[in-house]
Design a protein around this motif. Structure first.
Motif, mmCIF file in Angstrom:
data_model
loop_
_atom_site.group_PDB
_atom_site.id
_atom_site.type_symbol
_atom_site.label_atom_id
_atom_site.label_comp_id
_atom_site.label_asym_id
_atom_site.label_seq_id
_atom_site.Cartn_x
_atom_site.Cartn_y
_atom_site.Cartn_z
ATOM 1 N N PHE A 142 0.568 -1.069 0.070
ATOM 2 C CA PHE A 142 0.063 -0.502 -0.023
ATOM 3 C C PHE A 142 0.562 1.131 -0.233
ATOM 4 C CE2 PHE A 142 -2.127 3.346 2.435
ATOM 5 C CZ PHE A 142 -3.046 3.307 1.735
ATOM 6 N N ARG A 143 0.550 1.819 -0.967
ATOM 7 C CA ARG A 143 1.279 3.006 -0.773
ATOM 8 C C ARG A 143 0.338 4.627 -1.096
ATOM 9 N NH1 ARG A 143 4.753 4.256 -5.906
ATOM 10 N NH2 ARG A 143 3.527 3.374 -6.547
ATOM 11 N N MET A 144 0.818 5.087 0.225
ATOM 12 C CA MET A 144 -0.204 6.265 0.425
ATOM 13 C C MET A 144 -1.490 7.432 -0.727
ATOM 14 S SD MET A 144 -1.953 7.086 2.920
ATOM 15 C CE MET A 144 -3.454 8.419 2.864
ATOM 16 N N ALA A 145 0.426 7.339 -1.690
ATOM 17 C CA ALA A 145 0.186 8.138 -2.680
ATOM 18 C C ALA A 145 -0.964 7.767 -3.203
ATOM 19 C CB ALA A 145 1.343 7.967 -4.023
ATOM 20 N N GLU A 146 -1.224 6.383 -4.218
ATOM 21 C CA GLU A 146 -1.918 5.141 -4.697
ATOM 22 C C GLU A 146 -3.345 5.821 -4.442
ATOM 23 O OE1 GLU A 146 -0.968 1.563 -6.252
ATOM 24 O OE2 GLU A 146 0.567 1.634 -5.205
ATOM 25 N N ALA A 147 -4.062 6.002 -2.725
ATOM 26 C CA ALA A 147 -4.795 6.685 -1.761
ATOM 27 C C ALA A 147 -5.284 8.046 -2.449
ATOM 28 C CB ALA A 147 -4.957 6.361 -0.327
ATOM 29 N N CYS A 148 -4.258 8.624 -2.638
ATOM 30 C CA CYS A 148 -4.158 10.347 -2.981
ATOM 31 C C CYS A 148 -4.931 10.651 -4.466
ATOM 32 C CB CYS A 148 -3.352 11.323 -2.488
ATOM 33 S SG CYS A 148 -2.807 11.209 -0.891
ATOM 34 N N LEU A 149 -4.224 9.859 -5.273
ATOM 35 C CA LEU A 149 -4.768 10.199 -6.988
ATOM 36 C C LEU A 149 -5.952 9.504 -6.475
ATOM 37 C CD1 LEU A 149 -2.474 10.811 -8.960
ATOM 38 C CD2 LEU A 149 -2.255 8.190 -9.397
ATOM 39 N N ARG A 150 -6.156 8.631 -6.789
ATOM 40 C CA ARG A 150 -7.634 7.950 -6.587
ATOM 41 C C ARG A 150 -8.248 9.302 -6.198
ATOM 42 N NH1 ARG A 150 -10.841 2.276 -4.431
ATOM 43 N NH2 ARG A 150 -12.747 2.711 -5.119
ATOM 44 N N ALA A 151 -8.487 9.847 -4.675
ATOM 45 C CA ALA A 151 -9.099 10.483 -4.676
ATOM 46 C C ALA A 151 -9.138 11.782 -5.601
ATOM 47 C CB ALA A 151 -8.617 11.023 -3.016
ATOM 48 N N ILE A 152 -7.950 12.195 -5.559
ATOM 49 C CA ILE A 152 -8.220 13.301 -6.771
ATOM 50 C C ILE A 152 -8.724 12.846 -7.850
ATOM 51 C CG2 ILE A 152 -6.279 14.867 -7.912
ATOM 52 C CD1 ILE A 152 -4.777 14.952 -5.769
ATOM 53 N N ARG A 153 -8.871 12.176 -8.283
ATOM 54 C CA ARG A 153 -9.087 11.845 -9.817
ATOM 55 C C ARG A 153 -10.262 11.053 -9.803
ATOM 56 N NH1 ARG A 153 -5.191 6.350 -12.024
ATOM 57 N NH2 ARG A 153 -3.843 7.233 -12.872
ATOM 58 N N GLU A 154 -10.623 10.803 -8.388
ATOM 59 C CA GLU A 154 -12.568 10.493 -8.236
ATOM 60 C C GLU A 154 -13.051 12.243 -8.229
ATOM 61 O OE1 GLU A 154 -14.385 7.765 -6.086
ATOM 62 O OE2 GLU A 154 -13.408 6.039 -7.118
ATOM 63 N N ALA A 155 -12.448 12.929 -7.802
ATOM 64 C CA ALA A 155 -12.857 14.089 -7.538
ATOM 65 C C ALA A 155 -13.350 14.887 -8.227
ATOM 66 C CB ALA A 155 -12.065 15.191 -6.927
ATOM 67 N N VAL A 156 -12.144 14.769 -9.825
ATOM 68 C CA VAL A 156 -12.428 15.636 -11.310
ATOM 69 C C VAL A 156 -13.457 14.823 -12.228
ATOM 70 C CG1 VAL A 156 -10.246 16.751 -10.926
ATOM 71 C CG2 VAL A 156 -10.236 14.520 -12.075
ATOM 72 N N ALA A 157 -13.258 13.557 -11.873
ATOM 73 C CA ALA A 157 -14.288 12.426 -12.511
ATOM 74 C C ALA A 157 -16.226 13.153 -12.625
ATOM 75 C CB ALA A 157 -13.917 10.662 -12.789
ATOM 76 N N GLY A 158 -16.566 13.890 -13.909
ATOM 77 C CA GLY A 158 -17.519 13.332 -14.102
ATOM 78 C C GLY A 158 -17.916 14.854 -13.476
ATOM 79 N N LEU A 159 -16.938 15.284 -13.931
ATOM 80 C CA LEU A 159 -17.421 16.910 -13.026
ATOM 81 C C LEU A 159 -17.947 17.753 -14.326
ATOM 82 C CD1 LEU A 159 -17.111 18.603 -10.318
ATOM 83 C CD2 LEU A 159 -14.468 19.333 -11.803
ATOM 84 N N TYR A 160 -17.536 17.487 -15.114
ATOM 85 C CA TYR A 160 -18.702 18.046 -16.630
ATOM 86 C C TYR A 160 -19.829 17.492 -17.240
ATOM 87 C CZ TYR A 160 -14.232 20.522 -17.247
ATOM 88 O OH TYR A 160 -12.676 21.008 -16.575
#
Lengths: 320, 286
Positions: free
Chosen positions: A287-305
């Protein structure tokens, strides 16, 4: 197999490790020495069922249960005559009926039900189908001989290859010896620096070795790529399939571009101060923390449009 | 990811009107089907679509209370998922067909499983008032029905992870000093949105962004420059107006929220007992 025991003399495998049980057409077993004793004249009767037997019909018992042995025996005999193939029948059900009949006959013979009647049936069948039986026998014979031929060819090819490997090895050995001699000669008679001579020889040697191509042998003598020849019969060669190539998945975001892995935010120094550091136990699990971060950020932008107007008014209902 | 999910494909709707149509159709469907089967007195008290909605609001509040008081404490995504299931179920089914108090607990139970919040059925029914054995039976009986009605599309994209993503991004890429203090406002808005249809109309990241902007304006902070310049950056011109509109609409959802008065609910429930589908009533003789 522990309690293999001759039913007549009660010798067991334990007392006589070389004990061999033989079995005849009746399905009752006897040990080798009993057979020799009882069938001195070449024929006699089974001590259990009194059926007259020939000595030459005794075979080594393959199965623990002599009844199985008997059935195998009978089956072999019956199938010699009942040798039709599916191609000989007009429909599948006719073929199935035929198979059913064979099984009936075998069952009857094995369990001694209406033996006379059954034998008459076999005789009748034989008479009626003499020609077909003969034809099929020839066919099967031909098929078997073809199989034998194929095995023979495979064996020959194997031998040939082994020979070749041996020859190559000898050749290589000779070459190496020659090279060594040349090196010693050079060292003895040349004026040059001994070290440089040794080095230049070493490089030529290396070039030659690599020039010979990949090693055809493991040190243990197992051939690399041998499977190749085993399946020469026609199985597809796996090596010919194109190699797997990784293609990164395309992620549909439907939103602004998310910061990438390599960029500063996720995992970078700026983000790290905002998140809990992963513990040793967690890193051990991959497990790497960066991966969880990246996932959160990706989900934040996904579907914004996302816009409901793009959807057609007629929506699929969940299947009811 | 949401853009390739079944949630987007099957459970996002065009506008309020479409949702209303679906619900009216479900109501009408039941009325048509049971018109002749129910007794005269029952036929007279059949609920109409608006009354159904009224009742559902009441049960959504009950569901929220159940989730909040749940022990062990329930992670928020479980609550979000349970609400999604509940809303999806009653889009195509009438309240009179399946009693909401039964579907409600089933939704929560299924959400616990899907969101990997491990509670056994015994632990689960310990949180429910009344006959626990019967409750367990009802839940387990209804579980498959629920899954069938939501098309076995169990993955729910909740706005909680997008919230974390936004907060992280805000901490790194904006000049907002204390992003953590936004959390209170965010949670309040998300909670209230659960009682609305916003989740069926807007994507989870839009809802997350709306919640963050809502909370920021409550805290007298300004994140406009973050949204326009950092987040959208090059796309700002084409997309900004749509996004602002979406955010505005989402925030307006929670303005008109009224708790249904108790006496009205009581009366509706009484009527529901008369006209409900007896085949789906565990207490009935049918």
């Amino acid at each position: 197999m522990e309690d293999q025991v001759c039913p007549r003399c009660r010798t067991t495998k334990y007392r006589n490790p070389s004990l061999k049980l033989l079995v005849n057409v009746c399905g009752h077993s006897l040990c080798e020495s009993c057979v020799e004793l009882l069938f001195l004249k070449g024929s006699g009767s089974c001590p259990e069922c009194q059926i007259p037997l020939r000595r030459s019909n005794f075979r080594v018992q393959l199965f623990e249960d002599p009844a199985v042995e008997k059935e195998v025996d009978i089956r072999k005999k019956v199938l010699r005559d009942y040798n039709k193939k599916q191609e000989d029948f007009s429909s599948l059900s006719a073929y199935n009926d035929y198979l059913e009949e064979i099984e009936d006959i075998i069952y009857n013979l094995v369990n001694g039900i209406d033996v006379l009647e059954t034998n008459r049936r076999i005789e009748q069948y034989k008479r009626e189908n003499r020609e077909a039986i003969l034809k099929n026998r020839v066919k099967i014979g031909r098929f078997e001989s073809e199989l034998d031929e194929m095995l023979e060819m495979e064996k020959a090819a194997e031998d040939k290859r082994r020979e070749e490997v041996k020859r190559e090895e000898a050749e290589a050995k000779r070459k190496r010896a020659r090279a060594k001699e040349a090196l010693i000669d050079e060292l003895m008679f040349s004026e040059g620096n001994a070290k440089s001579i040794v080095e230049s020889f070493a490089t030529t040697q290396a070039v030659e070795e690599s020039g010979r191509g990949e090693a055809a042998d493991f040190s243990t003598g197992i051939r690399i790529g041998k499977t190749h020849d085993y399946y020469a019969g026609g199985a597809p060669l796996e090596e010919l399939a194109p190699l797997y190539k990784y293609e990164p998945p395309e992620i549909e975001t439907d939103g602004p571009r998310a910061p990438e892995w390599a960029e500063a935010p996720p995992g970078g120094p700026a983000t790290v101060e905002h998140i809990r550091k992963e513990t040793d136990e967690e890193t051990a699990g991959g497990f790497r923390m960066a991966e969880a971060c990246l996932r959160a950020i990706r989900e934040a932008v996904a579907g914004l449009y996302y816009s409901s107007k793009e959807k057609s008014s007629q929506l699929q209902q969940p299947q009811q | 990811m949401f853009p390739s999910s079944t949630q987007k494909r099957h459970w996002m709707f065009r506008d309020d009107a479409e949702l209303t149509n679906l619900r009216n159709a479900a109501n009408k469907n039941y009325v048509e089907k049971f018109k002749d089967l129910l007794s005269d007195s029952a036929r007279e008290v059949m609920l109409n679509a608006d009354e159904e909605r009224f009742l559902l609001r009441h049960y959504e509040l009950q569901m929220r209370d159940l989730c909040r008081k749940f022990s062990p404490p329930m992670p928020r995504p479980v609550i979000g998922t349970a609400f999604h299931y509940f809303k999806r179920f009653y889009l195509n089914n009438s309240v009179m067909d399946y009693h909401p108090k039964e579907i409600l607990v089933t939704c929560v139970y299924l959400a616990c499983k899907v969101e990997e919040f491990n509670v056994s059925i015994i632990q689960f029914v310990a949180n429910i008032k009344g006959d626990r054995e019967k409750a367990a039976e009802i839940i387990l009986n209804n579980e498959l029905l629920l899954m069938e009605q939501i098309g076995y599309q169990l993955t729910i994209h909740n706005p909680f992870r997008p919230i974390e993503g936004f907060l992280l991004d805000i901490k790194v890429r904006s000049n907002l000093k204390n992003a953590e203090k936004l959390r209170g406002g965010i949670e309040e808005l998300l909670d209230r949105l659960f009682l609305t249809d916003a989740y069926l109309l807007y994507s989870p990241s839009q809802i997350a962004l709306a919640a963050i902007l809502h909370s920021a304006s409550k805290n007298q902070e300004n994140l406009d420059s973050y949204v326009t310049q950092t987040l959208l950056a090059s796309d700002a011109r084409d997309k900004l107006s749509d996004l602002i509109e979406a955010v505005r609409k989402i925030r307006s959802f929670c303005k008109n929220m009224d708790t249904p008065p108790r006496d009205v609910v009581k009366q509706l429930e009484k009527r529901l007992e008369l006209c409900r589908n007896e085949e789906n009533n565990p207490d009935s003789q049918v």
